[in-house]
Enzyme design. Structure first.
Site, PDB file in Angstrom:
ATOM      1  N   ASP A  87      -2.213   2.283  -4.542  1.00  0.00           N
ATOM      2  CA  ASP A  87      -3.440   2.749  -3.896  1.00  0.00           C
ATOM      3  C   ASP A  87      -4.554   1.721  -4.072  1.00  0.00           C
ATOM      4  O   ASP A  87      -4.477   0.841  -4.941  1.00  0.00           O
ATOM      5  CB  ASP A  87      -3.880   4.086  -4.493  1.00  0.00           C
ATOM      6  CG  ASP A  87      -2.893   5.203  -4.207  1.00  0.00           C
ATOM      7  OD1 ASP A  87      -2.247   5.148  -3.137  1.00  0.00           O
ATOM      8  OD2 ASP A  87      -2.758   6.116  -5.047  1.00  0.00           O
ATOM      9  N   HIS A 121       0.822  -1.218   0.000  1.00  0.00           N
ATOM     10  CA  HIS A 121       0.000   0.000   0.000  1.00  0.00           C
ATOM     11  C   HIS A 121       0.857   1.270   0.000  1.00  0.00           C
ATOM     12  O   HIS A 121       0.337   2.363  -0.193  1.00  0.00           O
ATOM     13  CB  HIS A 121      -0.924  -0.009   1.216  1.00  0.00           C
ATOM     14  CG  HIS A 121      -2.214   0.715   0.995  1.00  0.00           C
ATOM     15  ND1 HIS A 121      -2.481   1.443  -0.136  1.00  0.00           N
ATOM     16  CD2 HIS A 121      -3.333   0.820   1.777  1.00  0.00           C
ATOM     17  CE1 HIS A 121      -3.695   1.969  -0.054  1.00  0.00           C
ATOM     18  NE2 HIS A 121      -4.227   1.602   1.105  1.00  0.00           N
TER      19      HIS A 121
END
Length: 428
Positions: A403, A399
């Protein structure tokens, strides 16, 4: 004349190895290019061969950790030995010629549907059904069975899932019963005396240690998250069913689903390039090539051989690469170069019967796709409830650079390609 047997280089980061097994005994005559030794590093298992014909002298016992480059034995060559070696070679051929073919019984599949074998034909048999096969046994066990001409059907396996071990074969040869604990029931009227509970401590192999380190490393050094989707596999299954026989006749290899998923992943990686990248300090390194790792379970643990420049390969070449890697995993012949350099990984838990899982990143990669078993389920299509062959897929991603929108879009693209496989052919 003496030739030293040295532990070879196995990569810049590899400093030591475990002398896993001698395939010959001290004093035996060995033939040139004949396998004599198995070593195990934190990345691969290697089989070493004799550089010349001669008498073997073993200096280091099995199970010891030795530095790279160290001498573990020698092959002694003499003038007299040349004639002896020639005679021994002839005798060896005679023995092999007289060895009878070993036949085995196959048992029905367990916990995994027959579809798994059909759709993922390249993966090892012991991953998709509970059957004893000589190909799934350790090299030392296979050689002992062949050398002693043992009927496998008469050997009682005491290893995991009933697998035959070297000890089982030796006990069978000596005419001794295998020791298998029997289950006994207890009743209120008759209590059976329990023996003291015991536990066995075994050191982790270097490969298992390295796997553990990398898994912990991935959890600690990435912001890992997983997103899910489901794919209707009906159309790609129909496509494969129509052409699998023609495909095999033309290319000499089975058409599985893995090549479809590789093609779909490459299409998605081109749209979401950060999933084909990784974090290096405060920089992001983007790859302009697609080296796809395929996770394969072996006897010593999970390995991830890499198909290089997979975007340039046809379906047939992809399937041939997968088949070759599976064969090398079974025989312990994967090289270090075949395990390095991957940019994205695909893991197929479906061959074990897994319905859903969250795969762990193959650090430092930023994405891994988890495939799962195909299962018929009722779904709504055009406001009607119909039966479809469905598969859950999971994408674990870093992450820090990927995204949520990118991760969801990635799985959506794979879903589109698999549900409309003509997109893969038209590249749309």
């Amino acid at each position: 004349m003496v030739i030293e047997i040295k532990i070879p280089e196995a990569g810049e980061s590899v400093k030591e190895a475990v002398l896993a097994q001698w395939l010959k005994k001290d004093g035996d005559i060995v033939q040139k290019d004949e396998p004599i030794l198995v070593i195990e590093t934190d990345k691969v298992t290697l089989e070493l061969v004799a550089e010349a014909t001669g008498y073997l002298k073993i200096n280091v016992k099995e199970g010891q950790v030795v530095p790279i480059g160290s001498v573990v034995g020698i092959i002694r060559i003499s003038e007299d030995n040349q004639d002896n070696a020639s005679d021994a070679k002839k005798s060896l051929k005679a023995i092999k010629a007289s060895t009878t073919e070993i036949k085995i019984n196959e048992h029905p599949a367990k916990d995994v549907t027959s579809e798994s074998r059909e759709y993922f034909p390249h993966f090892p048999t012991d991953q998709v059904k509970d059957s004893e096969s000589i190909k799934t046994l350790m090299p030392s066990v296979r050689r002992l069975i062949l050398d002693k001409n043992v009927d496998m059907n008469l050997v009682q396996g005491t290893g995991p899932d009933g697998k035959i071990t070297k000890g089982d074969v030796l006990l069978h040869i000596e005419g001794l019963p295998s020791i298998i604990p029997e289950k006994k029931s207890e009743t209120a009227d008759h209590k059976i005396a329990r023996t003291e509970e015991q536990a066995t401590r075994k050191p982790m192999t270097l490969i298992r240690q390295r796997i553990a380190e990398r898994l912990v490393e991935a959890k600690q050094q990435t912001a890992m998250l997983t997103t899910f989707n489901e794919i209707d596999m009906t159309r790609v299954m129909d496509l494969r069913a129509r052409y699998k026989e023609t495909f095999q006749k033309k290319h000499g290899v089975f058409l599985g689903f893995m090549s479809f998923f590789i093609k779909a992943c490459i299409s998605a990686l081109k749209e979401i390039p950060e999933i084909n990248a990784y974090v290096d300090g405060k920089d992001i390194i983007y790859h302009d090539y697609y080296h796809i790792g395929i996770a394969i379970g072996g006897e010593r643990g999970l390995v991830v051989p890499v198909i290089r420049n997979a975007d340039r390969l046809s379906f047939a070449l992809l399937e041939k690469n997968i088949e070759e890697f599976v064969d090398k995993t079974k025989t312990g012949k994967l090289t270090l170069s075949e395990l390095e350099g991957g940019t994205f990984t695909i893991s197929n838990g479906g061959v074990y019967g897994s319905l859903l899982s969250t795969p762990i990143l193959n650090f430092p990669q930023s994405g891994i796709l988890g495939m799962h078993k195909i299962e018929k389920r009722p779904v709504v299509v055009n406001d009607e409830i119909v039966i479809r062959s469905m598969m859950y897929v999971a994408l674990s991603y870093d992450h820090r650079i990927v995204d949520g929108r990118g991760a969801v879009s990635f799985l959506k693209r794979i879903k589109e390609c698999m549900e409309e496989p003509e997109r893969l052919l038209m590249e749309i």
